[in-house]
Every structure is written in C-alpha cells, then in structure tokens.
Design an enzyme around this catalytic site. Structure first.
Site, PDB file in Angstrom:
ATOM      1  N   GLY A  31       0.824  -1.214   0.000  1.00  0.00           N
ATOM      2  CA  GLY A  31       0.000   0.000   0.000  1.00  0.00           C
ATOM      3  C   GLY A  31       0.849   1.251   0.000  1.00  0.00           C
ATOM      4  O   GLY A  31       2.086   1.191   0.101  1.00  0.00           O
ATOM      5  N   SER A  32       0.160   2.396  -0.074  1.00  0.00           N
ATOM      6  CA  SER A  32       0.872   3.657  -0.262  1.00  0.00           C
ATOM      7  C   SER A  32       1.557   4.163   1.008  1.00  0.00           C
ATOM      8  O   SER A  32       2.362   5.088   0.928  1.00  0.00           O
ATOM      9  CB  SER A  32      -0.110   4.713  -0.784  1.00  0.00           C
ATOM     10  N   ASP A  87       2.842  -2.615   8.209  1.00  0.00           N
ATOM     11  CA  ASP A  87       1.802  -2.700   7.181  1.00  0.00           C
ATOM     12  C   ASP A  87       0.741  -1.615   7.409  1.00  0.00           C
ATOM     13  O   ASP A  87       0.515  -1.194   8.551  1.00  0.00           O
ATOM     14  CB  ASP A  87       1.147  -4.095   7.253  1.00  0.00           C
ATOM     15  N   GLY A  88       0.087  -1.197   6.358  1.00  0.00           N
ATOM     16  CA  GLY A  88      -0.972  -0.198   6.452  1.00  0.00           C
ATOM     17  C   GLY A  88      -2.308  -0.824   6.823  1.00  0.00           C
ATOM     18  O   GLY A  88      -2.404  -2.034   7.072  1.00  0.00           O
ATOM     19  N   ALA A  89      -3.345   0.000   6.869  1.00  0.00           N
ATOM     20  CA  ALA A  89      -4.705  -0.499   7.140  1.00  0.00           C
ATOM     21  C   ALA A  89      -5.701   0.490   6.539  1.00  0.00           C
ATOM     22  O   ALA A  89      -5.373   1.658   6.308  1.00  0.00           O
ATOM     23  CB  ALA A  89      -4.939  -0.651   8.633  1.00  0.00           C
ATOM     24  N   LYS A 100      -8.355  -4.471   6.411  1.00  0.00           N
ATOM     25  CA  LYS A 100      -7.275  -4.338   5.447  1.00  0.00           C
ATOM     26  C   LYS A 100      -7.746  -4.924   4.115  1.00  0.00           C
ATOM     27  O   LYS A 100      -8.802  -5.521   4.045  1.00  0.00           O
ATOM     28  CB  LYS A 100      -6.029  -5.085   5.941  1.00  0.00           C
ATOM     29  N   GLY A 103      -5.720  -2.799  -0.990  1.00  0.00           N
ATOM     30  CA  GLY A 103      -4.818  -3.098  -2.108  1.00  0.00           C
ATOM     31  C   GLY A 103      -4.951  -4.542  -2.557  1.00  0.00           C
ATOM     32  O   GLY A 103      -4.157  -5.012  -3.384  1.00  0.00           O
ATOM     33  N   GLU A 109      -0.915 -10.660   3.477  1.00  0.00           N
ATOM     34  CA  GLU A 109      -0.609  -9.752   4.595  1.00  0.00           C
ATOM     35  C   GLU A 109      -0.970 -10.414   5.922  1.00  0.00           C
ATOM     36  O   GLU A 109      -0.215 -10.322   6.901  1.00  0.00           O
ATOM     37  CB  GLU A 109      -1.391  -8.443   4.441  1.00  0.00           C
ATOM     38  N   LYS A 127      -7.827   7.019   8.999  1.00  0.00           N
ATOM     39  CA  LYS A 127      -8.131   5.587   9.099  1.00  0.00           C
ATOM     40  C   LYS A 127      -8.729   5.196  10.457  1.00  0.00           C
ATOM     41  O   LYS A 127      -9.161   4.060  10.643  1.00  0.00           O
ATOM     42  CB  LYS A 127      -6.863   4.750   8.865  1.00  0.00           C
TER      43      LYS A 127
HETATM   44  C1  5RP Z   1      -3.414  -3.690   1.058  1.00  0.00           C
HETATM   45  C2  5RP Z   1      -3.717  -3.109   2.374  1.00  0.00           C
HETATM   46  C3  5RP Z   1      -3.170  -1.751   2.660  1.00  0.00           C
HETATM   47  O1  5RP Z   1      -2.254  -1.863   3.689  1.00  0.00           O
HETATM   48  C4  5RP Z   1      -4.306  -0.845   3.016  1.00  0.00           C
HETATM   49  O2  5RP Z   1      -5.219  -0.827   1.925  1.00  0.00           O
HETATM   50  C5  5RP Z   1      -3.824   0.568   3.306  1.00  0.00           C
HETATM   51  O3  5RP Z   1      -3.286   1.131   2.153  1.00  0.00           O
HETATM   52  P1  5RP Z   1      -2.743   2.613   2.090  1.00  0.00           P
HETATM   53  O4  5RP Z   1      -1.567   2.695   2.996  1.00  0.00           O
HETATM   54  O5  5RP Z   1      -2.424   2.792   0.628  1.00  0.00           O
HETATM   55  O6  5RP Z   1      -3.857   3.528   2.513  1.00  0.00           O
HETATM   56  O7  5RP Z   1      -4.360  -3.686   3.220  1.00  0.00           O
HETATM   57  O8  5RP Z   1      -4.092  -4.888   0.871  1.00  0.00           O
END
Ligand code: 5RP
Length: 239
Positions: A31-32, A87-89, A100, A103, A109, A127
């Site tokens: 993710g970003s 990791d993001g969420a 999650k 992406g 993940e 978030k």
């Molecule tokens: C990918 C994910 C990402 O971590 C989640 O979508 C957050 O993404 P971003 O940091 O781009 O907002 O779960 O599967």
C-alpha cells in the site's frame, strides 16, 4: 505544494522503519503507506545504519519495491521467524481490530502480519474509526468459480457485496494469487472475530480483510501547520 495526506503517510512509514534493528527479518506490507517504510529501510541500509536485515514480501508490489531499494528478500518457508511486520490499514477501531485489503493483498498480509513477533500498523488519521465497517467494506478474496455463490452467502449475512473491478484493465481485479475480490459492505461490525470466522467458512473464500487481535502497535501520522508528526494510538475514541 505537498499533499498533507502523503506527508502523513511518509512520516508514519519512516517512523516505523526506524524501529527496525540490524539482523531483523521484516514483514514488508503493501500500500501507499508501507511504500514509505520500505523506502526508508533501503535508505538506512545504504547509509550503513542498518545491516543484515531480510524482508518477507506480502505482495508483488512489496517484492518489487524491496528489490528496487536493495532489501534482500527471504521466502516465508526459508525463515524461522519474522521479528517485525510493518503494514498499512484501511480502518483501525479503538480495540485495534482492523480492516485491510484495500490493495487486495490481505491474504498474504494476514499470514505475514500474524506470524510477526511485533506487528506495527502504519496509518494516517483518516483511518481511525469508532466502529469497523462504517467507512470501508470488508474485502474478501474468492476463488473465481465461487464468486456468485459467495455473493449470495454474503447477502444472506446482511452484507452488500460488490465484485471489485479493475481501473486500467477490462474486467475484475485479479489478486497476486489469481483470485477475485468481493468488497462486502456491513453497516457496522460489532463482532469482528465472529464475522471474520463466518466469512472464512463460506466455501470458496480464501481469507477476508478483518484483522482481529493481530496489531501490537498502531502508529498514526498527522500534519499540523505543515509539520508532520507521529503518535502511538492506544485505542482511544477516534472522534
Ligand atoms: C493492502 C492493504 C493496505 O495496507 C491498506 O489498503 C492501506 O493502504 P494505504 O496505505 O495505501 O492507505 O491492506 O491490501
């Protein structure tokens, strides 16, 4: 002018990467926001601040980025541990349960994040939610032949399912595993553990994006008057 959301993502991704020590095996999220953590790990390796780390990729995206930034990769079956995962969420509830899969990478993940000794979640303030499901649907990875059957099952649970469509390709999004994604909207999810199990029990479902009791630490990026900051979120109310 810099985009404040990008600034928050950059600050929090980098702050998480600064918690990694030499010799660690690191789960590399997708993710970003995770992108910034991976870039910072590469920067620290090149400057000599870090050495001897190895990354476990959670997606095609994170493995490509790891190579680009000079982070050696190790396959999950070639390591006996993951020290930390970053990791993001898409949503973080006050009890640190997550949604999650924005992406589409939540299946891998969840494997990597769950195995990590410490799972650090990196998000910007947008978030944080009071109740899971209020903003984001629950992504569900599904074996292609089962899509219609899973959609019906989700409807019978009170959800509103939609097949995720690609934006720069005709047809649906295809995951790194060659499966499809259903985004299921539930108005508010009061019992995420139960819903996670119920969804995963539908034949044809690989895994869904509810992450229950997995996060050890949530770092939140913010920007005030153009100055980025990062704080630890301990589950206070989001509003
Ligand atoms: C990918 C994910 C990402 O971590 C989640 O979508 C957050 O993404 P971003 O940091 O781009 O907002 O779960 O599967």
């Amino acid at each position: 002018m810099t985009d404040p959301v990008q600034e928050m993502k950059r600050a929090v991704g980098r702050a998480a990467a600064d918690r990694v020590a030499s010799g660690m095996v690191v789960g590399l999220g997708t993710g970003s926001t995770a992108v910034h953590a991976i870039a910072r790990l590469g920067e620290r390796l090149r400057s000599g601040q870090l050495d001897g780390i190895a990354g476990v990729a959670t997606s095609f995206q994170s493995s490509v980025l790891a190579r680009e930034h000079g982070i050696p990769l190790v396959a999950l079956d070639q390591t006996d541990r993951i020290d930390i995962a970053i990791d993001g969420a898409d949503e973080v509830a006050p009890n640190l349960c997550l949604i999650k899969g924005g992406g589409g990478a939540h299946t891998r993940e969840k494997i990597v994040d769950a195995l990590a000794e410490t799972f650090v979640v990196v998000v910007d303030e947008s978030k944080l939610v009071d109740r899971l499901g209020t903003v984001f649907p629950v992504p569900i990875e599904v074996v292609p032949m089962a899509v219609a059957a899973v959609m019906h099952a989700v409807e019978s649970l009170g959800g509103r399912p939609e097949l995720r469509m690609a934006e720069k390709k005709a047809g649906p999004v295809v995951t790194d595993q060659g499966n499809l994604l259903i985004d299921a909207r539930f108005d508010a999810i009061d019992q995420p553990a139960q819903l996670e199990r119920t969804l995963n029990n539908i034949p044809g479902v690989l895994d869904n994006g509810l992450f229950v009791d997995l996060a050890d630490l949530v770092l939140v990026g913010a920007v005030a008057d153009g100055v980025p900051s990062v704080r630890e979120y301990r589950g206070e109310s989001a509003t």
